[in-house]
Motif scaffolding. Structure first.
Motif, short mmCIF file in Angstrom:
data_model
loop_
_atom_site.label_atom_id
_atom_site.label_comp_id
_atom_site.label_asym_id
_atom_site.label_seq_id
_atom_site.Cartn_x
_atom_site.Cartn_y
_atom_site.Cartn_z
N UNK A 65 5.96 -17.88 0.00
CA UNK A 65 4.77 -17.67 -0.83
C UNK A 65 4.07 -16.36 -0.49
N UNK A 66 4.20 -15.93 0.75
CA UNK A 66 3.54 -14.70 1.17
C UNK A 66 4.22 -13.44 0.65
N UNK A 67 5.40 -13.60 0.05
CA UNK A 67 6.12 -12.43 -0.45
C UNK A 67 5.51 -11.86 -1.71
N UNK A 68 4.99 -12.69 -2.59
CA UNK A 68 4.56 -12.21 -3.91
C UNK A 68 3.49 -11.13 -3.84
N UNK A 69 2.38 -11.32 -3.10
CA UNK A 69 1.40 -10.23 -3.03
C UNK A 69 1.95 -8.97 -2.36
N UNK A 70 2.88 -9.13 -1.45
CA UNK A 70 3.50 -7.95 -0.82
C UNK A 70 4.37 -7.20 -1.81
N UNK A 71 5.03 -7.93 -2.70
CA UNK A 71 5.83 -7.26 -3.74
C UNK A 71 4.95 -6.41 -4.63
N UNK A 72 3.74 -6.89 -4.92
CA UNK A 72 2.80 -6.10 -5.73
C UNK A 72 2.43 -4.81 -5.02
N UNK A 73 2.21 -4.89 -3.72
CA UNK A 73 1.88 -3.70 -2.94
C UNK A 73 3.03 -2.71 -2.97
N UNK A 74 4.24 -3.20 -2.73
CA UNK A 74 5.42 -2.33 -2.73
C UNK A 74 5.56 -1.63 -4.08
N UNK A 75 5.44 -2.36 -5.16
CA UNK A 75 5.59 -1.78 -6.49
C UNK A 75 4.54 -0.71 -6.74
N UNK A 76 3.31 -0.97 -6.34
CA UNK A 76 2.24 0.01 -6.55
C UNK A 76 2.49 1.27 -5.75
N UNK A 77 2.81 1.13 -4.47
CA UNK A 77 3.02 2.30 -3.63
C UNK A 77 4.17 3.17 -4.15
N UNK A 78 5.26 2.51 -4.53
CA UNK A 78 6.39 3.28 -5.05
C UNK A 78 6.05 3.98 -6.37
N UNK A 79 5.27 3.32 -7.21
CA UNK A 79 4.90 3.93 -8.49
C UNK A 79 4.06 5.18 -8.30
N UNK A 80 3.38 5.27 -7.15
CA UNK A 80 2.52 6.42 -6.86
C UNK A 80 3.24 7.47 -6.00
N UNK A 81 4.54 7.28 -5.75
CA UNK A 81 5.31 8.28 -5.02
C UNK A 81 5.34 8.12 -3.51
N UNK A 82 4.71 7.05 -3.01
CA UNK A 82 4.70 6.82 -1.56
C UNK A 82 5.84 5.90 -1.15
N UNK A 83 6.16 5.92 0.12
CA UNK A 83 7.19 5.06 0.69
C UNK A 83 6.52 3.88 1.39
N UNK A 84 6.87 2.64 1.01
CA UNK A 84 6.23 1.47 1.63
C UNK A 84 6.93 1.01 2.90
N UNK A 85 6.12 0.79 3.94
CA UNK A 85 6.63 0.25 5.18
C UNK A 85 5.81 -0.96 5.59
N UNK A 86 6.34 -1.77 6.49
CA UNK A 86 5.62 -2.94 6.97
C UNK A 86 5.85 -3.07 8.47
N UNK A 87 4.79 -3.44 9.18
CA UNK A 87 4.88 -3.67 10.62
C UNK A 87 4.91 -5.17 10.87
N UNK A 88 5.94 -5.64 11.56
CA UNK A 88 6.05 -7.05 11.93
C UNK A 88 5.57 -7.24 13.37
N UNK A 89 4.81 -8.33 13.58
CA UNK A 89 4.12 -8.45 14.85
C UNK A 89 4.00 -9.90 15.31
N UNK A 90 3.81 -10.04 16.62
CA UNK A 90 3.42 -11.30 17.23
C UNK A 90 2.34 -10.96 18.25
N UNK A 91 1.18 -11.61 18.14
CA UNK A 91 0.02 -11.22 18.95
C UNK A 91 0.08 -11.71 20.38
N UNK A 92 0.96 -12.67 20.70
CA UNK A 92 1.07 -13.12 22.08
C UNK A 92 -0.22 -13.71 22.61
N UNK A 93 -0.62 -13.26 23.81
CA UNK A 93 -1.81 -13.85 24.44
C UNK A 93 -3.12 -13.35 23.84
#
Length: 380
Positions: A77-105
């Motif tokens: 379910x969390x993919x859909x809003x991210x797909x919107x971000x990717x589409x927008x960034x690409x339409x404006x000529x930017x390259x979309x990246x994502x940082x994956x994380x685990x906050x630990x302590x």
């Protein structure tokens, strides 16, 4: 041409310039899902000319979030809003990246503007319960913080699988660049830092042992992430505290990451409790990017109090880093990138707004001509 604004190719991904919007947590997601706020927030940087734009630190599991407001990618379910971000960034000529994380302590925390401390039973928001945190050792991040569970092999395997599953979802969303968050005292950095890591087994003690788990996560990610797409790793180049992780160790770690196929080291610092022996100054982390780039023979990204176009360009021109990332400066001026291009003389003199979105460029060009005419008119 200014090297800052030359097109650059990493693997098969071409980026319109060497500027980057650093991952910045907004703590405003709902159930891990981005909202319209995030679409506007990230879209403004694409409209402002940034080359590569990272979505904020995105939790690979609910327990991997810093706060209840973190972005997540642990379900479909969390993919859909991210797909919107990717589409927008690409339409404006930017390259979309994502940082994956685990906050630990450092997980199970309040949002910064709500105190920035651990969620306690006595101060929790309605519906926002604290949760069990995890780390390399069962040492709280600070006074009154939760005591994390020292991870066993089963916990480590779960984290590897969580990162892998999140990377698969990120690829489904269309992201071109993946970054593994290995900095700032969060889970993976808690293994590298001898301050956080007090283990007596194969995951603690020597640098080889302390690298073992984060390298295993990087290996899983790189083996899955499409070979035509680049992978970055953000590290704390130093703990900046006596007895902590050092730049020499960071170089060795970067060499091991390069062997796995990591393309770029994103060079930050700090994240462990205690007063750092680093003084904040303009570009104060650039020397780390330069040292790692030349000693480990790997591309690097500089970040931290980079505010001026000439400062940013000099970092690349002098070979200190291959990419320059902005965070709070981009928040302050989302069109910093197009303005920097103009300031460095890279925009066409006859039409300095050529690269801007036409909806803005049309009117700004008219405004410029009018201002030029008014300024040239004699004062009466």
């Amino acid at each position: 041409m200014s090297r800052l604004f030359e097109r650059v190719k990493v693997r098969d991904v071409e980026i319109r310039n060497r500027t980057v919007v650093s991952p910045m947590c907004m703590y405003s997601a709902v159930g891990g899902k981005l909202t319209d706020f995030h679409l506007a927030h990230l879209g403004r940087f694409a409209m402002g000319g940034a080359g590569l734009i990272f979505v904020e630190a995105t939790g690979v599991s609910p327990e991997g979030r810093i706060t209840h407001g973190d972005s997540g990618l642990w379900n479909d379910e969390q993919k859909e809003p991210l797909k919107r971000v990717v589409a927008l960034l690409k339409s404006m000529g930017a390259t979309p990246g994502i940082q994956l994380a685990h906050a630990g302590r450092k997980a199970s925390c309040h949002r910064p503007w709500e105190g920035d401390g651990p969620i306690l039973e006595s101060d929790k928001n309605p519906g926002e319960e604290p949760w069990q945190t995890f780390s390399s050792s069962a040492i709280p991040w600070g006074e009154n913080w939760h005591t994390p569970k020292e991870m066993d092999e089963k916990d480590m395997e779960k984290v590897r699988n969580d990162f892998l599953a999140a990377a698969k979802r990120a690829n489904d969303c269309g992201f071109d660049v993946l970054e593994m968050h290995n900095a700032h005292g969060y889970l993976l950095q808690s293994y590298l830092s001898p301050i956080a890591n007090q283990r007596q087994d194969q995951y603690g003690g020597s640098l080889e042992n302390r690298m073992r788990f984060p390298l295993s996560v990087a290996k899983v990610l790189r083996e899955f992430w499409p070979k035509e797409k680049p992978m970055f790793v953000r590290i704390s180049s130093v703990d900046g505290i006596e007895g902590g992780f050092t730049i020499e160790e960071a170089v060795e770690y970067a060499k091991e990451l390069k062997k796995l196929g990591v393309d770029v080291i994103d060079c930050s610092s700090g994240g462990q409790p205690g007063k750092m022996n680093l003084r904040s100054a303009l570009g104060y982390q650039v020397p780390f990017a330069r040292e790692i780039k030349h000693s480990a023979d790997i591309q690097t990204m500089a970040v931290g109090f980079i505010v001026d176009a000439h400062q940013a360009n000099k970092i690349v021109e002098e070979g200190s880093a291959d990419f320059v990332a902005l965070a709070r400066e981009a928040l302050n001026e989302p069109q910093w990138f197009f303005h920097a291009e103009q300031e460095l003389g890279q925009a066409p003199e006859e039409n300095p707004y050529k690269e801007w979105p036409v909806q803005s460029a049309f009117w700004l060009e008219k405004r410029k001509k009018t201002l030029d005419r008014l300024q040239a008119a004699p004062v009466k």
